[in-house]
Design a protein around this motif. Structure first.
Motif, short mmCIF file in Angstrom:
data_model
loop_
_atom_site.label_atom_id
_atom_site.label_comp_id
_atom_site.label_asym_id
_atom_site.label_seq_id
_atom_site.Cartn_x
_atom_site.Cartn_y
_atom_site.Cartn_z
N CYS A 3 0.85 -1.19 0.00
CA CYS A 3 0.00 0.00 0.00
C CYS A 3 0.89 1.24 0.00
O CYS A 3 1.82 1.36 0.79
CB CYS A 3 -0.90 -0.02 1.23
N LYS A 5 0.16 4.08 0.98
CA LYS A 5 -0.11 4.96 2.11
C LYS A 5 0.46 4.40 3.41
O LYS A 5 1.17 5.11 4.11
CB LYS A 5 -1.62 5.17 2.24
N CYS A 6 0.15 3.14 3.72
CA CYS A 6 0.55 2.59 5.01
C CYS A 6 1.62 1.51 4.89
O CYS A 6 2.19 1.10 5.88
CB CYS A 6 -0.67 2.06 5.77
N GLY A 21 -4.54 -0.22 -0.02
CA GLY A 21 -5.43 -1.18 0.64
C GLY A 21 -6.82 -0.61 0.74
O GLY A 21 -7.02 0.59 0.59
N CYS A 24 -7.24 2.32 3.32
CA CYS A 24 -6.59 3.56 2.88
C CYS A 24 -7.32 4.13 1.68
O CYS A 24 -7.46 5.34 1.55
CB CYS A 24 -5.13 3.30 2.55
ZN ZN Z 1 -2.76 1.21 3.42
#
Ligand code: ZN
Length: 51
Positions: A3, A5-6, A21, A24
Motif C-alpha cells: 500500500c 499509504k501505510c 489497501g 486507505c
Molecule cells: Zn494502506
C-alpha cells in the motif's frame, strides 16, 4: 506490492491495481469528497452573503 499509504502488503487484485489497501482507499476517497464539500460550502456561504 505494498500500500502506497501505510505500506501494508496488498493481497487482493483490486487493491494492487489501485496501489492502496481497502481502508486507505476509502480514506483517500473520503478526503477527496471532503475537499469537494469544502469548496461547495464556500460557494453556499457566498450565496448566503449576497442575500
Ligand atoms: Zn494502506
Amino acid at each position: 506490492m505494498e500500500c502506497a499509504k501505510c505500506g501494508r502488503e496488498l493481497k487482493d487484485e483490486k487493491s494492487r491495481q489501485r496501489g492502496y489497501g481497502p481502508v486507505c482507499w476509502k480514506k483517500i476517497q473520503k478526503a477527496k469528497e471532503e475537499q469537494q464539500h469544502e469548496s461547495t460550502e464556500d460557494e453556499i456561504r457566498f450565496e448566503k452573503g449576497r442575500n
